[in-house]
Scaffold this motif. Structure first.
Motif, short mmCIF file in Angstrom:
data_model
loop_
_atom_site.label_atom_id
_atom_site.label_comp_id
_atom_site.label_asym_id
_atom_site.label_seq_id
_atom_site.Cartn_x
_atom_site.Cartn_y
_atom_site.Cartn_z
N SER A 47 0.82 -1.22 0.00
CA SER A 47 0.00 0.00 0.00
C SER A 47 0.85 1.27 0.00
O SER A 47 0.36 2.34 -0.38
N ASP A 48 2.10 1.16 0.43
CA ASP A 48 2.96 2.36 0.50
C ASP A 48 4.08 2.32 -0.54
O ASP A 48 5.13 2.92 -0.36
N TRP A 49 3.83 1.62 -1.66
CA TRP A 49 4.91 1.45 -2.62
C TRP A 49 5.39 2.77 -3.22
O TRP A 49 6.58 2.91 -3.56
N ARG A 50 4.50 3.73 -3.35
CA ARG A 50 4.93 5.02 -3.92
C ARG A 50 5.90 5.74 -2.98
O ARG A 50 6.87 6.35 -3.43
N GLU A 51 5.64 5.68 -1.67
CA GLU A 51 6.57 6.26 -0.71
C GLU A 51 7.92 5.53 -0.74
O GLU A 51 8.99 6.15 -0.71
N THR A 52 7.85 4.21 -0.84
CA THR A 52 9.08 3.42 -0.94
C THR A 52 9.87 3.78 -2.19
O THR A 52 11.10 3.89 -2.17
N GLU A 53 9.16 3.98 -3.30
CA GLU A 53 9.83 4.34 -4.55
C GLU A 53 10.58 5.66 -4.42
O GLU A 53 11.73 5.78 -4.86
N VAL A 54 9.94 6.66 -3.81
CA VAL A 54 10.58 7.97 -3.65
C VAL A 54 11.88 7.83 -2.85
O VAL A 54 12.93 8.40 -3.21
N ILE A 55 11.84 7.06 -1.77
CA ILE A 55 13.03 6.88 -0.93
C ILE A 55 14.11 6.12 -1.71
O ILE A 55 15.29 6.49 -1.68
N ALA A 56 13.70 5.06 -2.39
CA ALA A 56 14.67 4.26 -3.14
C ALA A 56 15.38 5.11 -4.19
O ALA A 56 16.62 5.07 -4.32
N LEU A 57 14.61 5.88 -4.93
CA LEU A 57 15.21 6.72 -5.98
C LEU A 57 16.12 7.78 -5.39
O LEU A 57 17.13 8.16 -6.02
N SER A 58 15.81 8.27 -4.19
CA SER A 58 16.65 9.28 -3.57
C SER A 58 18.04 8.73 -3.22
O SER A 58 18.99 9.51 -3.09
N PHE A 59 18.14 7.42 -3.07
CA PHE A 59 19.44 6.77 -2.81
C PHE A 59 20.07 6.26 -4.10
O PHE A 59 21.12 5.61 -4.05
N GLY A 60 19.44 6.54 -5.24
CA GLY A 60 19.99 6.08 -6.51
C GLY A 60 19.71 4.62 -6.80
O GLY A 60 20.32 4.03 -7.70
N ALA A 61 18.79 4.01 -6.06
CA ALA A 61 18.45 2.61 -6.28
C ALA A 61 17.45 2.48 -7.42
O ALA A 61 16.70 3.40 -7.73
N HIS A 62 17.45 1.31 -8.05
CA HIS A 62 16.43 0.98 -9.03
C HIS A 62 15.17 0.53 -8.27
O HIS A 62 15.27 -0.11 -7.22
N PHE A 63 14.00 0.83 -8.82
CA PHE A 63 12.76 0.45 -8.13
C PHE A 63 11.78 -0.17 -9.12
O PHE A 63 11.65 0.29 -10.26
N GLN A 64 11.12 -1.23 -8.65
CA GLN A 64 10.06 -1.84 -9.46
C GLN A 64 8.93 -2.31 -8.55
O GLN A 64 9.16 -3.02 -7.57
N ASN A 65 7.71 -1.89 -8.88
CA ASN A 65 6.53 -2.44 -8.23
C ASN A 65 6.01 -3.58 -9.10
O ASN A 65 5.68 -3.37 -10.27
N LEU A 66 5.93 -4.78 -8.53
CA LEU A 66 5.55 -5.94 -9.33
C LEU A 66 4.08 -5.94 -9.72
O LEU A 66 3.67 -6.69 -10.60
N GLY A 67 3.27 -5.13 -9.05
CA GLY A 67 1.85 -5.09 -9.38
C GLY A 67 1.05 -6.21 -8.77
O GLY A 67 -0.17 -6.29 -8.97
#
Length: 289
Positions: A47-67
């Motif tokens: 449910s919080d994948w968008r928040e997780t994505e923002v944090i991941a990208l801020s560290f330069g990590a790749h992010f994928q939500n599997l859906g």
């Protein structure tokens, strides 16, 4: 066995409602090595994948939500399959831990030094500094039943000690083991792919035990490397659903044993194991209320 150096390593972590803890994990990976490896954050449609994505990208990590929620092993398999072809080793990790300095390079070096090794696991510390028994024997029928029946009421029983490899040298002895905790382990990508990755029949729990079994069956080894360490903060995504997780753990235990003891001759044994594990799960669920 593929050529493995720190420059060809990637970190894969699976998230599920992990936005409050992922930053600490990513910071520890960033600070663990002089040149930190790339990180792939794979979310099981929480449910919080968008928040997780923002944090991941801020560290330069790749992010994928599997859906969808594919479970731990299914998400790791998807991530490893999608990695660039030059990635030859993968650190698979929960997001609710922190990685100590040079832990990743130490694990990779151990894989290089032991050509038959498919996996290398670190010493896993609890938040209080005690050692969690993360490197264990493959459960035999005798040790598995003894551990299942007595670990809750007699923690020091001989079956649990044998299964957990609770030796005086546990904290300092590098050695081959039956399996390594999926909370954090480095795997050779070729070996991981050769055995089919994690068995996706296991949605949660025992996928690491089964992976270790298949590595051994295919001539590889699992290596415990206590000179590398991580601190595991706890099962963050399961804490609020302890009763359901107890049931899931026992269901996976039965699935593992039923795969290992398949065939018509073992049908009475499987029935007895199913009944015993259901009784134990019910008893443990009552204790958590």
């Amino acid at each position: 066995m593929s050529s493995r150096t720190l420059s060809s390593v990637a970190v894969v972590t699976v998230t599920y409602n992990s936005s409050t803890i992922i930053a600490e994990f990513l910071a520890s990976v960033r600070d663990s090595e002089e040149t930190p490896p790339p990180v792939w954050v794979i979310d099981n449609d929480s449910s919080d994948w968008r928040e997780t994505e923002v944090i991941a990208l801020s560290f330069g990590a790749h992010f994928q939500n599997l859906g969808e929620n594919r479970g731990y092993g299914g998400a790791v398999n998807a991530a490893v399959h999608s990695l660039p072809s030059d990635i030859t080793a993968v650190l698979i990790s929960n997001p609710d831990l922190t990685v100590a300095t040079r832990a990743i390079s130490t694990l990779v070096a151990a894989l290089v030094e032991a050509p038959t090794s498919a996996a290398a696991g670190p010493r896993v510390l609890n938040p209080d500094g005690s050692v969690y028994p993360s490197a264990r024997n493959q459960p035999s029928l005798r040790t598995g039943i003894g551990h299942a029946l007595f670990s809750g009421i007699w923690p020091g029983n001989p079956w649990s000690r044998t299964y957990r490899q609770e030796l005086p040298t546990f904290e300092s002895s590098r050695r081959e083991v039956g399996w390594l905790s999926g909370a954090c382990l480095a795997v050779d990508r070729d070996a991981f792919s050769a055995v089919g990755g994690f068995d996706e029949d296991f949605f949660m729990y025992f996928e690491d035990v089964e992976l270790g079994r298949r590595f051994l069956h295919n001539g590889y080894t699992n290596l415990y490397v206590p000179s590398a360490s991580v601190t595991h903060l706890g099962a963050h995504s399961t804490r609020s659903n302890s009763a359901q997780m107890i049931t899931a753990h026992h269901d996976s235990a039965y699935l593992f044993l039923s795969k290992r003891y398949s065939g018509p001759l073992y049908a009475p044994l499987r029935l007895a194991l199913r009944i015993a594990l259901r009784v134990r799960a019910g008893w443990q669920s009552v204790r958590t209320r």
